[in-house]
Design a protein around this motif. Structure first.
Motif, PDB file in Angstrom:
ATOM      1  N   GLY A   1       0.808  -1.209   0.000  1.00 17.23           N
ATOM      2  CA  GLY A   1       0.000   0.000   0.000  1.00 17.23           C
ATOM      3  C   GLY A   1       0.839   1.256   0.000  1.00 17.23           C
ATOM      4  N   CYS A   2       0.152   2.383  -0.034  1.00 16.85           N
ATOM      5  CA  CYS A   2       0.852   3.664  -0.083  1.00 16.85           C
ATOM      6  C   CYS A   2       1.467   4.030   1.272  1.00 16.85           C
ATOM      7  CB  CYS A   2      -0.097   4.758  -0.545  1.00 16.85           C
ATOM      8  SG  CYS A   2      -1.503   5.010   0.558  1.00 16.85           S
ATOM      9  N   ARG A   3       1.069   3.324   2.295  1.00 13.67           N
ATOM     10  CA  ARG A   3       1.670   3.461   3.626  1.00 13.67           C
ATOM     11  C   ARG A   3       2.391   2.151   3.912  1.00 13.67           C
ATOM     12  NH1 ARG A   3       0.837   8.816   5.432  1.00 13.67           N
ATOM     13  NH2 ARG A   3      -0.796   9.552   4.063  1.00 13.67           N
ATOM     14  N   LYS A   4       3.138   2.092   4.951  1.00 19.41           N
ATOM     15  CA  LYS A   4       3.955   0.897   5.190  1.00 19.41           C
ATOM     16  C   LYS A   4       3.171  -0.299   5.713  1.00 19.41           C
ATOM     17  CE  LYS A   4       8.201   3.387   5.567  1.00 19.41           C
ATOM     18  NZ  LYS A   4       9.346   3.793   6.305  1.00 19.41           N
ATOM     19  N   GLN A   5       1.928  -0.076   6.168  1.00 16.55           N
ATOM     20  CA  GLN A   5       1.144  -1.167   6.728  1.00 16.55           C
ATOM     21  C   GLN A   5      -0.170  -1.291   5.980  1.00 16.55           C
ATOM     22  OE1 GLN A   5       1.004   0.372  10.725  1.00 16.55           O
ATOM     23  NE2 GLN A   5       2.716  -0.911  11.357  1.00 16.55           N
ATOM     24  N   GLY A   6      -0.364  -2.401   5.274  1.00 11.46           N
ATOM     25  CA  GLY A   6      -1.608  -2.638   4.555  1.00 11.46           C
ATOM     26  C   GLY A   6      -2.640  -3.287   5.462  1.00 11.46           C
ATOM     27  N   LEU A   7      -3.910  -2.914   5.288  1.00  9.81           N
ATOM     28  CA  LEU A   7      -5.015  -3.468   6.062  1.00  9.81           C
ATOM     29  C   LEU A   7      -5.719  -4.499   5.188  1.00  9.81           C
ATOM     30  CD1 LEU A   7      -6.254  -0.019   7.392  1.00  9.81           C
ATOM     31  CD2 LEU A   7      -4.918  -1.713   8.656  1.00  9.81           C
TER      32      LEU A   7
ATOM     33  N   GLY B   1       6.433   6.028   0.086  1.00  9.45           N
ATOM     34  CA  GLY B   1       7.094   6.604  -1.083  1.00  9.45           C
ATOM     35  C   GLY B   1       6.161   6.704  -2.276  1.00  9.45           C
ATOM     36  N   LYS B   2       6.483   7.614  -3.175  1.00 13.94           N
ATOM     37  CA  LYS B   2       5.613   7.883  -4.323  1.00 13.94           C
ATOM     38  C   LYS B   2       5.472   6.700  -5.269  1.00 13.94           C
ATOM     39  CE  LYS B   2       6.168  12.849  -4.312  1.00 13.94           C
ATOM     40  NZ  LYS B   2       6.469  14.040  -5.075  1.00 13.94           N
ATOM     41  N   ARG B   3       6.433   5.820  -5.306  1.00 12.43           N
ATOM     42  CA  ARG B   3       6.369   4.686  -6.232  1.00 12.43           C
ATOM     43  C   ARG B   3       5.716   3.443  -5.620  1.00 12.43           C
ATOM     44  NH1 ARG B   3      10.934   7.355  -8.151  1.00 12.43           N
ATOM     45  NH2 ARG B   3      10.847   7.702 -10.397  1.00 12.43           N
ATOM     46  N   SER B   4       5.252   3.558  -4.385  1.00  8.31           N
ATOM     47  CA  SER B   4       4.600   2.419  -3.741  1.00  8.31           C
ATOM     48  C   SER B   4       3.236   2.185  -4.374  1.00  8.31           C
ATOM     49  CB  SER B   4       4.418   2.686  -2.247  1.00  8.31           C
ATOM     50  OG  SER B   4       5.665   2.822  -1.642  1.00  8.31           O
ATOM     51  N   PRO B   5       2.917   0.937  -4.686  1.00  7.26           N
ATOM     52  CA  PRO B   5       1.625   0.661  -5.323  1.00  7.26           C
ATOM     53  C   PRO B   5       0.464   0.857  -4.360  1.00  7.26           C
ATOM     54  CG  PRO B   5       2.717  -1.383  -4.766  1.00  7.26           C
ATOM     55  CD  PRO B   5       3.688  -0.274  -4.461  1.00  7.26           C
ATOM     56  N   CYS B   6      -0.623   1.395  -4.873  1.00  8.57           N
ATOM     57  CA  CYS B   6      -1.842   1.552  -4.085  1.00  8.57           C
ATOM     58  C   CYS B   6      -2.567   0.207  -4.096  1.00  8.57           C
ATOM     59  CB  CYS B   6      -2.718   2.631  -4.710  1.00  8.57           C
ATOM     60  SG  CYS B   6      -4.320   2.824  -3.889  1.00  8.57           S
ATOM     61  N   LEU B   7      -3.087  -0.207  -2.963  1.00  2.28           N
ATOM     62  CA  LEU B   7      -3.816  -1.474  -2.914  1.00  2.28           C
ATOM     63  C   LEU B   7      -5.074  -1.412  -3.778  1.00  2.28           C
ATOM     64  CD1 LEU B   7      -3.441  -2.449   0.840  1.00  2.28           C
ATOM     65  CD2 LEU B   7      -2.165  -3.301  -1.115  1.00  2.28           C
TER      66      LEU B   7
END
Length: 153
Positions: free
Chosen positions: A37-43, A137-143
């Protein structure tokens, strides 16, 4: 709303839509924290229980006490409309969802479970309500872009 009490960690709430969809997906929902996800912890959400989940005791809005057997291992109990749904959380997610609200609906053109609020988490959630924590980071994939709904479908 239905209250889900997490042993040793407080409680969270399920909207009517979330509770209904737990039943539609087989009566079992496990909520957990993972990477991505766009943050370090995906739900994330799954219909498959891990070996040692924290099983929640569900209390319907109109009930004064717990539903006998709801959320306990081996017994599904008696729910107003049939067998009690089984909701659990992972050990690492449990402290984060105290006071949270779990919903099911259409969010960003996708039907899914989301945590509407996570009051125990400091800092912002992502705008699609799928991850939390520091920005990855900007290149992190969105869930959302990955189309992750239930992880075991």
């Amino acid at each position: 709303m239905t209250t889900a009490e997490i042993p040793g960690h407080g409680r969270f709430f399920l909207t009517g839509a979330a509770l209904e969809m737990v039943g539609v997906f087989g009566g079992v929902l496990h909520c957990y924290l993972g990477s991505g996800g766009c943050r370090k912890q995906g739900l994330y959400f799954s219909r498959t229980l891990p070996r040692k989940p924290l099983r929640c005791t569900l209390r319907p809005a109109q009930a004064a006490g717990p539903v006998p057997g709801a959320g306990s291992a081996g017994s599904r109990g008696n729910w107003p409309e049939g067998p009690a749904p089984e909701v659990s959380v992972s050990h690492d997610l449990a402290p984060m969802v105290d006071g949270a609200v779990l919903d099911f609906g259409t969010y960003n053109k996708m039907q899914r479970f989301v945590w509407l609020s996570l009051p125990a988490v400091k800092g912002p959630q992502c705008s699609c309500l799928r991850s939390t924590g520091a920005p990855a980071g900007k290149r992190s994939p969105c869930l959302d872009d990955e189309g992750v709904g239930l992880t075991d479908l």
